[in-house]
Design an enzyme around this catalytic site. Structure first.
Site, PDB file in Angstrom:
ATOM      1  N   SER A 142       0.939  -1.057   0.519  1.00 47.57           N
ATOM      2  CA  SER A 142      -0.202  -0.189  -0.306  1.00 47.57           C
ATOM      3  C   SER A 142       1.117   1.351  -0.030  1.00 47.57           C
ATOM      4  O   SER A 142       1.730   1.186   0.872  1.00 47.57           O
ATOM      5  CB  SER A 142      -1.347   0.510   1.025  1.00 47.57           C
ATOM      6  OG  SER A 142      -1.852   1.775   1.335  1.00 47.57           O
ATOM      7  N   LYS A 167       1.740  -3.496   5.980  1.00 47.61           N
ATOM      8  CA  LYS A 167       2.447  -3.417   4.752  1.00 47.61           C
ATOM      9  C   LYS A 167       4.066  -2.909   4.418  1.00 47.61           C
ATOM     10  O   LYS A 167       4.474  -3.995   3.880  1.00 47.61           O
ATOM     11  CB  LYS A 167       1.485  -2.210   3.940  1.00 47.61           C
ATOM     12  CG  LYS A 167       0.012  -2.535   4.059  1.00 47.61           C
ATOM     13  CD  LYS A 167      -0.139  -4.112   3.582  1.00 47.61           C
ATOM     14  CE  LYS A 167      -1.251  -4.056   3.528  1.00 47.61           C
ATOM     15  NZ  LYS A 167      -1.616  -5.232   2.217  1.00 47.61           N
ATOM     16  N   TYR A 185      -1.656  -0.001  10.279  1.00 53.37           N
ATOM     17  CA  TYR A 185      -1.804  -0.709   8.753  1.00 53.37           C
ATOM     18  C   TYR A 185      -0.444  -0.583   7.839  1.00 53.37           C
ATOM     19  O   TYR A 185      -0.164  -1.617   7.272  1.00 53.37           O
ATOM     20  CB  TYR A 185      -3.085  -0.346   8.315  1.00 53.37           C
ATOM     21  CG  TYR A 185      -3.233  -0.365   6.768  1.00 53.37           C
ATOM     22  CD1 TYR A 185      -3.137  -1.981   6.135  1.00 53.37           C
ATOM     23  CD2 TYR A 185      -2.935   0.618   6.014  1.00 53.37           C
ATOM     24  CE1 TYR A 185      -3.604  -1.706   4.954  1.00 53.37           C
ATOM     25  CE2 TYR A 185      -3.368   0.496   4.716  1.00 53.37           C
ATOM     26  CZ  TYR A 185      -4.136  -1.143   4.162  1.00 53.37           C
ATOM     27  OH  TYR A 185      -3.313  -1.219   2.930  1.00 53.37           O
TER      28      TYR A 185
HETATM   29  N1  LIG Z   1      -8.017  -0.695  -2.094  1.00 53.55           N
HETATM   30  C1  LIG Z   1      -7.786   0.087  -2.270  1.00 53.55           C
HETATM   31  O1  LIG Z   1      -7.907   1.250  -2.689  1.00 53.55           O
HETATM   32  C2  LIG Z   1      -6.018  -0.016  -1.589  1.00 53.55           C
HETATM   33  C3  LIG Z   1      -4.791   0.083  -1.869  1.00 53.55           C
HETATM   34  C4  LIG Z   1      -3.902  -0.245  -0.818  1.00 53.55           C
HETATM   35  C5  LIG Z   1      -3.881  -1.294  -0.658  1.00 53.55           C
HETATM   36  N2  LIG Z   1      -4.886  -2.473  -0.645  1.00 53.55           N
HETATM   37  C6  LIG Z   1      -4.735  -3.801  -0.678  1.00 53.55           C
HETATM   38  O2  LIG Z   1      -5.172  -4.559  -1.110  1.00 53.55           O
HETATM   39  C7  LIG Z   1      -5.428  -5.237  -0.595  1.00 53.55           C
HETATM   40  C8  LIG Z   1      -7.154  -5.917  -0.723  1.00 53.55           C
HETATM   41  O3  LIG Z   1      -7.991  -4.491  -0.075  1.00 53.55           O
HETATM   42  P1  LIG Z   1     -10.023  -4.479  -0.239  1.00 53.55           P
HETATM   43  O4  LIG Z   1     -10.632  -3.146  -1.149  1.00 53.55           O
HETATM   44  O5  LIG Z   1     -10.026  -5.870  -1.311  1.00 53.55           O
HETATM   45  O6  LIG Z   1     -10.473  -4.806   1.502  1.00 53.55           O
HETATM   46  P2  LIG Z   1     -11.413  -5.355   1.477  1.00 53.55           P
HETATM   47  O7  LIG Z   1     -11.914  -5.296   2.552  1.00 53.55           O
HETATM   48  O8  LIG Z   1     -12.797  -5.320   0.401  1.00 53.55           O
HETATM   49  O9  LIG Z   1     -11.684  -7.218   0.854  1.00 53.55           O
HETATM   50  C9  LIG Z   1      -9.932  -8.101   1.743  1.00 53.55           C
HETATM   51  C10 LIG Z   1     -10.721  -9.459   1.947  1.00 53.55           C
HETATM   52  O10 LIG Z   1      -9.959 -10.009   2.965  1.00 53.55           O
HETATM   53  C11 LIG Z   1     -10.521 -10.984   3.762  1.00 53.55           C
HETATM   54  N3  LIG Z   1      -9.581 -11.022   4.737  1.00 53.55           N
HETATM   55  C12 LIG Z   1      -8.829 -10.728   5.905  1.00 53.55           C
HETATM   56  N4  LIG Z   1      -8.128 -11.081   6.571  1.00 53.55           N
HETATM   57  C13 LIG Z   1      -8.230 -12.411   5.760  1.00 53.55           C
HETATM   58  C14 LIG Z   1      -8.045 -13.761   6.112  1.00 53.55           C
HETATM   59  N5  LIG Z   1      -6.986 -13.783   7.478  1.00 53.55           N
HETATM   60  N6  LIG Z   1      -7.618 -14.680   6.130  1.00 53.55           N
HETATM   61  C15 LIG Z   1      -8.378 -14.705   4.679  1.00 53.55           C
HETATM   62  N7  LIG Z   1      -9.142 -13.892   4.313  1.00 53.55           N
HETATM   63  C16 LIG Z   1      -9.390 -12.598   5.293  1.00 53.55           C
HETATM   64  C17 LIG Z   1     -11.238 -10.149   4.231  1.00 53.55           C
HETATM   65  O11 LIG Z   1     -12.552 -11.490   4.863  1.00 53.55           O
HETATM   66  C18 LIG Z   1     -12.151  -9.640   2.989  1.00 53.55           C
HETATM   67  O12 LIG Z   1     -13.672  -9.861   2.065  1.00 53.55           O
HETATM   68  C19 LIG Z   1      -5.719  -5.394   1.107  1.00 53.55           C
HETATM   69  O13 LIG Z   1      -4.552  -6.476   1.166  1.00 53.55           O
HETATM   70  C20 LIG Z   1      -5.595  -4.103   0.941  1.00 53.55           C
HETATM   71  O14 LIG Z   1      -4.632  -3.736   2.197  1.00 53.55           O
HETATM   72  C21 LIG Z   1      -5.818  -2.159  -0.997  1.00 53.55           C
END
Ligand SMILES: NC(=O)c1ccc[n+]([C@@H]2O[C@H](COP(=O)([O-])OP(=O)(O)OC[C@H]3O[C@@H](n4cnc5c(N)ncnc54)[C@H](O)[C@@H]3O)[C@@H](O)[C@H]2O)c1
Length: 278
Positions: free
Chosen positions: A110, A142, A138
């Protein structure tokens, strides 16, 4: 083009929903993994388990030749929760991949691993591998995800690409994200490039579109064959017009100071809305 059978963790999440259809359309096969059932599996196999459950993960990853690891807590949260989901979870994914001989791992890092990097004011671009400056627990998690990826590359020879995803939304959500937006279509292009590039070794790469107002380097993405096609500029005029009635759309002092924006403030957005400290 090399088609792959990919284990994709966090398959019930919003980023997964953005990229799974596009990766399937490019011919890949996906095994979705999540602790909760997705609203839509997009016709993929799905395994409901914690990524921390090594026995379940050994079974789920068997026969895959790449892992896209998205599972985790995507905002600030209590340290114990972040530690378990984001750091222990990533170590488990890498360990199982190594044990099974899955050589390609793409990790969702991230912008918040480097969130306290100042916004450039001289027209320069923030490099893909700028040293970590996390702005939250957080962001620390990362940074640890990146360090784990580096370890599993150097010690075990896995190819690991860490994506420093900036602001992935259907549309930019405010003035800051005119600079940091990653469109859903570019997200598909980015993850596909990570799967296709031969022998990437270990890298950190910005996950960002080709924004006119961008300040994050495009070099790392170009080096793996990522060619973003979207530019947030087409939303700018409408956004600034809307800011007449909604000034919260305009960049805050935090947005102007640090690339992590509000996450670098004392009140970062929190998972479940609960701040990690009083
Ligand atoms: N959305 C963004 O703009 C963004 C930006 C930077 C980084 N990210 C990273 O991308 C990834 C996905 O983000 P997102 O927006 O889809 O988040 P989200 O919360 O929509 O999805 C994350 C999923 O991970 C699952 N999860 C969490 N812990 C778990 C575990 N221990 N075992 C199994 N499943 C687990 C949750 O049930 C959820 O469905 C994350 O790692 C997030 O930090 C996202």
């Amino acid at each position: 083009m090399t088609l792959r059978r990919i284990a994709l963790t966090g398959a019930a999440g919003s980023l997964a929903a953005d990229i799974i259809p596009g990766l399937l359309a490019r011919g890949h096969t996906i095994v979705g993994i999540d602790q909760r059932a997705p609203v839509d599996t997009f016709g993929c196999e799905f395994v409901e388990c914690l990524v921390n459950d090594r026995a379940a993960m050994l079974s789920a990853l068997r026969g895959c030749n790449a892992v896209i690891h998205l599972a985790g807590i995507p905002l600030e949260a209590e340290w114990a929760d972040i530690l378990r989901a984001n750091i222990d979870g990533t170590q488990a994914v890498l360990e199982v991949a190594e044990q099974l001989g899955v050589r390609r791992v793409v990790l969702a890092s991230s912008i918040h691993s480097v969130g306290f990097v100042p916004v450039p004011t001289d027209g320069s671009l923030v490099p893909d591998d700028v040293p970590v400056r996390p702005n939250t627990f957080y962001g620390v998690s990362k940074a640890a995800v990146e360090a784990l990826g580096s370890l599993y590359h150097d010690r075990f020879g896995l190819d690991v690409i860490c994506l420093r995803i900036a602001s992935r939304f259907a549309e930019p959500t405010g003035e800051r994200t005119l600079s940091t937006w990653l469109s859903p279509a570019d997200a598909v292009r980015l993850f596909d490039a990570c799967l296709q590039v031969p022998s990437p070794g270990y890298r950190t790469i910005w996950g960002v579109s080709a924004n006119t107002r961008g300040y994050l380097s495009a070099e790392g993405g170009a080096a793996i064959g990522f060619r973003p096609e979207d530019d947030s500029e087409r939303f700018a005029e409408r956004m600034f017009a809307a800011s007449d009635t909604d000034p919260s759309l305009l960049a805050s002092d935090w947005d102007r100071a640090y690339i992590g924006g509000i996450f670098s403030s004392p009140q970062p957005p929190c998972f479940g809305g609960h701040p990690p400290r009083p």
